[in-house]
Design a protein around this motif. Structure first.
Motif, PDB file in Angstrom:
ATOM      1  N   PRO A 239      19.975 -13.084  68.077  1.00 23.83           N
ATOM      2  CA  PRO A 239      19.998 -13.846  66.819  1.00 23.83           C
ATOM      3  C   PRO A 239      18.627 -14.260  66.314  1.00 23.83           C
ATOM      4  O   PRO A 239      17.907 -15.009  66.968  1.00 23.83           O
ATOM      5  N   VAL A 240      18.261 -13.747  65.150  1.00 23.99           N
ATOM      6  CA  VAL A 240      17.025 -14.148  64.482  1.00 23.99           C
ATOM      7  C   VAL A 240      17.267 -14.342  62.987  1.00 23.99           C
ATOM      8  O   VAL A 240      16.345 -14.227  62.182  1.00 23.99           O
ATOM      9  N   GLY A 241      18.510 -14.635  62.603  1.00 23.62           N
ATOM     10  CA  GLY A 241      18.837 -14.803  61.196  1.00 23.62           C
ATOM     11  C   GLY A 241      18.795 -16.258  60.767  1.00 23.62           C
ATOM     12  O   GLY A 241      18.274 -17.128  61.466  1.00 23.62           O
TER      13      GLY A 241
ATOM     14  N   ALA B 217      15.272 -10.055  58.383  1.00 26.44           N
ATOM     15  CA  ALA B 217      16.045 -11.200  58.891  1.00 26.44           C
ATOM     16  C   ALA B 217      15.135 -12.321  59.358  1.00 26.44           C
ATOM     17  O   ALA B 217      14.054 -12.076  59.890  1.00 26.44           O
ATOM     18  N   GLY B 218      15.619 -13.551  59.165  1.00 22.78           N
ATOM     19  CA  GLY B 218      14.921 -14.714  59.704  1.00 22.78           C
ATOM     20  C   GLY B 218      13.501 -14.861  59.225  1.00 22.78           C
ATOM     21  O   GLY B 218      12.631 -15.301  59.982  1.00 22.78           O
ATOM     22  N   ARG B 219      13.247 -14.470  57.967  1.00 27.65           N
ATOM     23  CA  ARG B 219      11.900 -14.584  57.392  1.00 27.65           C
ATOM     24  C   ARG B 219      10.848 -13.891  58.256  1.00 27.65           C
ATOM     25  O   ARG B 219       9.763 -14.406  58.485  1.00 27.65           O
ATOM     26  N   GLY B 220      11.218 -12.725  58.782  1.00 24.79           N
ATOM     27  CA  GLY B 220      10.288 -11.929  59.581  1.00 24.79           C
ATOM     28  C   GLY B 220      10.246 -12.293  61.046  1.00 24.79           C
ATOM     29  O   GLY B 220       9.438 -11.740  61.805  1.00 24.79           O
ATOM     30  N   GLN B 221      11.124 -13.183  61.500  1.00 23.89           N
ATOM     31  CA  GLN B 221      11.106 -13.612  62.900  1.00 23.89           C
ATOM     32  C   GLN B 221      11.405 -12.468  63.858  1.00 23.89           C
ATOM     33  O   GLN B 221      10.892 -12.440  64.976  1.00 23.89           O
ATOM     34  N   ALA B 222      12.228 -11.519  63.397  1.00 23.87           N
ATOM     35  CA  ALA B 222      12.576 -10.393  64.275  1.00 23.87           C
ATOM     36  C   ALA B 222      11.332  -9.631  64.703  1.00 23.87           C
ATOM     37  O   ALA B 222      11.179  -9.268  65.879  1.00 23.87           O
ATOM     38  N   LEU B 223      10.421  -9.397  63.766  1.00 22.93           N
ATOM     39  CA  LEU B 223       9.215  -8.642  64.091  1.00 22.93           C
ATOM     40  C   LEU B 223       8.286  -9.441  64.996  1.00 22.93           C
ATOM     41  O   LEU B 223       7.631  -8.888  65.882  1.00 22.93           O
TER      42      LEU B 223
ATOM     43  N   PRO C 166      14.623 -22.609  56.327  1.00 21.27           N
ATOM     44  CA  PRO C 166      15.098 -22.231  57.655  1.00 21.27           C
ATOM     45  C   PRO C 166      16.543 -22.610  57.910  1.00 21.27           C
ATOM     46  O   PRO C 166      17.026 -23.641  57.441  1.00 21.27           O
ATOM     47  N   GLY C 167      17.245 -21.741  58.652  1.00 21.38           N
ATOM     48  CA  GLY C 167      18.557 -22.010  59.241  1.00 21.38           C
ATOM     49  C   GLY C 167      19.536 -22.817  58.428  1.00 21.38           C
ATOM     50  O   GLY C 167      19.835 -22.526  57.265  1.00 21.38           O
ATOM     51  N   ARG C 168      20.048 -23.882  59.076  1.00 23.41           N
ATOM     52  CA  ARG C 168      21.092 -24.718  58.494  1.00 23.41           C
ATOM     53  C   ARG C 168      20.647 -25.353  57.191  1.00 23.41           C
ATOM     54  O   ARG C 168      21.444 -25.500  56.256  1.00 23.41           O
ATOM     55  N   LEU C 169      19.382 -25.743  57.093  1.00 21.95           N
ATOM     56  CA  LEU C 169      18.874 -26.392  55.882  1.00 21.95           C
ATOM     57  C   LEU C 169      19.074 -25.503  54.669  1.00 21.95           C
ATOM     58  O   LEU C 169      19.381 -25.987  53.573  1.00 21.95           O
ATOM     59  N   ARG C 170      18.912 -24.189  54.859  1.00 20.06           N
ATOM     60  CA  ARG C 170      19.096 -23.256  53.751  1.00 20.06           C
ATOM     61  C   ARG C 170      20.514 -23.363  53.178  1.00 20.06           C
ATOM     62  O   ARG C 170      20.709 -23.427  51.960  1.00 20.06           O
TER      63      ARG C 170
ATOM     64  N   GLY D 122      18.891  -9.734  64.360  1.00 18.97           N
ATOM     65  CA  GLY D 122      19.094 -10.227  62.998  1.00 18.97           C
ATOM     66  C   GLY D 122      20.105 -11.350  63.006  1.00 18.97           C
ATOM     67  O   GLY D 122      20.397 -11.935  64.052  1.00 18.97           O
ATOM     68  N   GLY D 123      20.665 -11.628  61.848  1.00 18.86           N
ATOM     69  CA  GLY D 123      21.654 -12.686  61.715  1.00 18.86           C
ATOM     70  C   GLY D 123      23.065 -12.154  61.616  1.00 18.86           C
ATOM     71  O   GLY D 123      23.348 -11.002  61.969  1.00 18.86           O
TER      72      GLY D 123
END
Length: 314
Positions: A100-102, A24-30, A171-175, A77-78
């Protein structure tokens, strides 16, 4: 686990498993896991952190935890990650939460959680439990699945495919905006029939760009499609956008990202409890950005379906 009790005191008694979706979140969770762990330690909350490779693996681990009698489960995650957790825990007396890290995090936003994962974890630990509604969909293949926030057919389902595929790195909304613009290229409107089951609302037919069925006020990383929706209002919010061409859709985007007020006859909105969607040709349906099946399908609200940790009301 009563509404009004402090989350931290409940979690100290029960202990908690935090499932970390490493995808999730391009690895942000880790990257923020250690900070979140230290936070739980500072609140003296016993927490076991379990890393998973996907939402699917997380759901399997969560089902096993429920069967072993664990009663407090969180997901890092998201929206798709929390959807997996909710499906694993539905029907059991389990307290859930999402850090939230999605990419979109619309469900977490609807709960009032901060966008920063560590601040969100602190808001949960200082928060209280509340019951929220979920949505159950039965697709053409007979698959039944719960989703948590927003789902639909048409342009948004095509955008969901791109958002989880070619545009996943954004990232996020842009995706979601980039994915929606890509999906517009060559998109053919759906001939759709909407039945409001068990309601006095009249059936509706149209050539539609999308038909969305929401539990939350936003989806797709903040698109305010159902500005009157709350997670516990006991209603499905159905939104149909008729064929209005690419320039019409581009004109709607700024308002969807703002107030959600769409003063155009091409946008129809209803509130109901159960709806059937039939399309002339089979069309994919997504829930929380995850492709769940295809039309024809039935969708119904499940009121007070799960208990989640949320920020305390001020």
């Amino acid at each position: 686990m009563e509404d009004g009790a402090k989350a931290s005191s409940i979690l100290r008694e029960t202990g908690v498993i935090v499932f970390v979706n490493s995808a999730a979140g391009r690895g942000q969770a880790l990257s923020c896991q250690k900070q979140v762990q230290h936070l739980f330690e500072s609140f003296q909350v016993p927490a076991q952190f379990v890393q998973t490779k996907s939402a699917t693996e997380l759901e399997a681990f969560a089902r096993n935890a429920v069967s072993q009698g664990r009663r407090a489960l969180l997901a890092m995650g998201g929206d798709g990650t929390f959807q997996a957790l909710a499906n694993a825990a539905f029907g059991a007396e389990v307290l859930l939460g999402v850090i939230p890290v999605g990419g979109g995090n619309d469900f977490a936003a609807a709960l009032g959680l901060p966008t920063d994962p560590v601040k969100s974890a602190e808001a949960i630990l200082r928060g209280t439990p509340r019951f929220v509604d979920l949505v159950r969909v039965r697709t053409a293949g007979g698959r039944t699945r719960l989703y948590i926030g927003g789902g639909g057919v048409g342009l948004d389902a095509e955008a969901a495919r791109y958002a989880s595929g070619a545009y996943r790195w954004l990232p996020g909304r842009l995706r979601y905006i980039a994915a929606a613009l890509r999906a517009l290229v060559g998109f053919q409107p759906l001939e759709v029939h909407v039945d409001f089951l068990g309601s006095d609302l009249c059936p509706f037919e149209a050539k539609a760009l999308l038909v969305a069925v929401l539990n939350s006020l936003t989806y797709g990383g903040g698109l305010r499609l159902a500005p009157d929706a709350t997670l516990d209002d006991g209603a499905l919010h159905v939104v149909l956008i008729e064929d209005m061409g690419i320039f019409g859709i581009l004109g709607l985007l700024p308002r969807l990202l703002g107030t959600g007020e769409l003063r155009t006859p091409h946008v129809k909105r209803w509130q109901t409890h159960k709806v059937r969607l039939i399309t002339l040709k089979p069309a994919l349906f997504h829930g929380d950005g995850e492709i769940l099946g295809s039309t024809p399908l039935e969708i119904e609200l499940v009121p007070g379906a799960v208990q989640v940790l949320a920020p305390s009301p001020h």
